[in-house]
Design a protein around this motif. Structure first.
Motif, PDB file in Angstrom:
ATOM      1  N   SER A  50      41.259  35.013  36.769  1.00  0.00           N
ATOM      2  CA  SER A  50      39.907  34.833  36.254  1.00  0.00           C
ATOM      3  C   SER A  50      39.465  33.403  36.557  1.00  0.00           C
ATOM      4  O   SER A  50      40.048  32.447  36.062  1.00  0.00           O
ATOM      5  CB  SER A  50      39.881  35.087  34.746  1.00  0.00           C
ATOM      6  OG  SER A  50      38.587  34.857  34.247  1.00  0.00           O
ATOM      7  N   ASP A  51      38.460  33.275  37.390  1.00  0.00           N
ATOM      8  CA  ASP A  51      37.924  31.958  37.717  1.00  0.00           C
ATOM      9  C   ASP A  51      36.465  32.119  38.094  1.00  0.00           C
ATOM     10  O   ASP A  51      35.828  33.097  37.700  1.00  0.00           O
ATOM     11  CB  ASP A  51      38.753  31.287  38.825  1.00  0.00           C
ATOM     12  CG  ASP A  51      38.948  32.164  40.051  1.00  0.00           C
ATOM     13  OD1 ASP A  51      38.019  32.909  40.402  1.00  0.00           O
ATOM     14  OD2 ASP A  51      40.033  32.097  40.664  1.00  0.00           O
ATOM     15  N   ASP A  52      35.913  31.188  38.862  1.00  0.00           N
ATOM     16  CA  ASP A  52      34.484  31.233  39.174  1.00  0.00           C
ATOM     17  C   ASP A  52      34.131  32.181  40.317  1.00  0.00           C
ATOM     18  O   ASP A  52      32.969  32.318  40.664  1.00  0.00           O
ATOM     19  CB  ASP A  52      33.977  29.824  39.478  1.00  0.00           C
ATOM     20  CG  ASP A  52      34.679  29.179  40.666  1.00  0.00           C
ATOM     21  OD1 ASP A  52      35.740  29.685  41.091  1.00  0.00           O
ATOM     22  OD2 ASP A  52      34.165  28.157  41.163  1.00  0.00           O
ATOM     23  N   ARG A  53      35.123  32.863  40.889  1.00  0.00           N
ATOM     24  CA  ARG A  53      34.846  33.819  41.955  1.00  0.00           C
ATOM     25  C   ARG A  53      34.362  35.139  41.367  1.00  0.00           C
ATOM     26  O   ARG A  53      34.621  35.450  40.209  1.00  0.00           O
ATOM     27  CB  ARG A  53      36.098  34.090  42.792  1.00  0.00           C
ATOM     28  CG  ARG A  53      36.559  32.862  43.545  1.00  0.00           C
ATOM     29  CD  ARG A  53      37.863  33.125  44.251  1.00  0.00           C
ATOM     30  NE  ARG A  53      38.906  33.424  43.249  1.00  0.00           N
ATOM     31  CZ  ARG A  53      40.017  34.080  43.515  1.00  0.00           C
ATOM     32  NH1 ARG A  53      40.256  34.528  44.719  1.00  0.00           N
ATOM     33  NH2 ARG A  53      40.908  34.282  42.571  1.00  0.00           N
ATOM     34  N   SER A  54      33.684  35.926  42.209  1.00  0.00           N
ATOM     35  CA  SER A  54      33.243  37.253  41.763  1.00  0.00           C
ATOM     36  C   SER A  54      34.450  38.187  41.668  1.00  0.00           C
ATOM     37  O   SER A  54      35.502  37.934  42.266  1.00  0.00           O
ATOM     38  CB  SER A  54      32.225  37.836  42.751  1.00  0.00           C
ATOM     39  OG  SER A  54      32.873  38.238  43.950  1.00  0.00           O
ATOM     40  N   PHE A  55      34.269  39.241  40.921  1.00  0.00           N
ATOM     41  CA  PHE A  55      35.338  40.223  40.767  1.00  0.00           C
ATOM     42  C   PHE A  55      35.745  40.791  42.125  1.00  0.00           C
ATOM     43  O   PHE A  55      36.934  40.961  42.416  1.00  0.00           O
ATOM     44  CB  PHE A  55      34.881  41.337  39.833  1.00  0.00           C
ATOM     45  CG  PHE A  55      35.873  42.428  39.675  1.00  0.00           C
ATOM     46  CD1 PHE A  55      37.063  42.210  38.994  1.00  0.00           C
ATOM     47  CD2 PHE A  55      35.635  43.682  40.210  1.00  0.00           C
ATOM     48  CE1 PHE A  55      37.994  43.216  38.855  1.00  0.00           C
ATOM     49  CE2 PHE A  55      36.561  44.689  40.070  1.00  0.00           C
ATOM     50  CZ  PHE A  55      37.740  44.458  39.386  1.00  0.00           C
ATOM     51  N   GLY A  56      34.781  41.065  42.984  1.00  0.00           N
ATOM     52  CA  GLY A  56      35.068  41.584  44.320  1.00  0.00           C
ATOM     53  C   GLY A  56      35.898  40.622  45.156  1.00  0.00           C
ATOM     54  O   GLY A  56      36.778  41.034  45.904  1.00  0.00           O
ATOM     55  N   GLU A  57      35.616  39.325  45.025  1.00  0.00           N
ATOM     56  CA  GLU A  57      36.398  38.322  45.754  1.00  0.00           C
ATOM     57  C   GLU A  57      37.839  38.272  45.250  1.00  0.00           C
ATOM     58  O   GLU A  57      38.770  38.118  46.034  1.00  0.00           O
ATOM     59  CB  GLU A  57      35.746  36.947  45.621  1.00  0.00           C
ATOM     60  CG  GLU A  57      34.432  36.826  46.362  1.00  0.00           C
ATOM     61  CD  GLU A  57      33.690  35.558  46.037  1.00  0.00           C
ATOM     62  OE1 GLU A  57      33.075  34.995  46.969  1.00  0.00           O
ATOM     63  OE2 GLU A  57      33.699  35.117  44.868  1.00  0.00           O
ATOM     64  N   ILE A  58      38.019  38.415  43.937  1.00  0.00           N
ATOM     65  CA  ILE A  58      39.368  38.423  43.368  1.00  0.00           C
ATOM     66  C   ILE A  58      40.141  39.632  43.874  1.00  0.00           C
ATOM     67  O   ILE A  58      41.296  39.520  44.285  1.00  0.00           O
ATOM     68  CB  ILE A  58      39.313  38.389  41.829  1.00  0.00           C
ATOM     69  CG1 ILE A  58      38.781  37.028  41.361  1.00  0.00           C
ATOM     70  CG2 ILE A  58      40.676  38.682  41.221  1.00  0.00           C
ATOM     71  CD1 ILE A  58      38.463  36.955  39.875  1.00  0.00           C
ATOM     72  N   GLN A  59      39.487  40.805  43.876  1.00  0.00           N
ATOM     73  CA  GLN A  59      40.149  42.006  44.390  1.00  0.00           C
ATOM     74  C   GLN A  59      40.441  41.882  45.880  1.00  0.00           C
ATOM     75  O   GLN A  59      41.503  42.299  46.341  1.00  0.00           O
ATOM     76  CB  GLN A  59      39.295  43.247  44.139  1.00  0.00           C
ATOM     77  CG  GLN A  59      39.462  43.814  42.757  1.00  0.00           C
ATOM     78  CD  GLN A  59      38.858  45.183  42.644  1.00  0.00           C
ATOM     79  OE1 GLN A  59      37.815  45.462  43.220  1.00  0.00           O
ATOM     80  NE2 GLN A  59      39.510  46.036  41.890  1.00  0.00           N
ATOM     81  N   ALA A  60      39.522  41.306  46.633  1.00  0.00           N
ATOM     82  CA  ALA A  60      39.738  41.138  48.072  1.00  0.00           C
ATOM     83  C   ALA A  60      40.947  40.246  48.333  1.00  0.00           C
ATOM     84  O   ALA A  60      41.740  40.510  49.247  1.00  0.00           O
ATOM     85  CB  ALA A  60      38.486  40.555  48.728  1.00  0.00           C
TER      86      ALA A  60
END
Length: 109
Positions: A50-60
């Motif tokens: 969990s950080d400032d990236r979007s959920f999609g970026e974390i999954q990617a």
């Protein structure tokens, strides 16, 4: 007879079982471990990063780490399966919020 320290065989043997196993990765570490275990990865809405990236970026990133770890293990660059699922349900309904521990009237002590 199995010698001490040698891996134990799994019985009964199911041909192709490893290709049919899907493991839900909740973190980058578990995504990489899934590849090291040689099974397919499923990424969902339940992630620990969990950080400032979007959920999609974390999954990617999870999928990219899984594929990189797979290629390090297999060394072939062969196609590997990964999927993405979304767990969605109405948490405002009392009967849905109870199993996940959400209670609108509770307070922390």
């Amino acid at each position: 007879m199995v010698q001490p320290g040698s891996p134990l065989p799994i019985f009964p043997h199911s041909e192709g079982l490893r290709q049919r196993i899907w493991w839900g990765a909740g973190s980058n570490y578990s995504a990489e471990q899934t590849a090291r275990d040689g099974v397919n990865m499923m990424s969902s809405t339940l992630v620990f990063e969990s950080d400032d990236r979007s959920f999609g970026e974390i999954q990617a990133e999870q999928i990219a780490r899984y594929r990189a770890a797979w290629n390090r293990m297999e060394g072939s660059g062969a196609f590997v399966d990964s999927s993405r699922i979304c767990i969605a349900f109405d948490l405002s309904a009392a009967d849905n919020s109870q199993p996940v521990g959400i209670q609108g009237k509770s307070v922390d002590h």
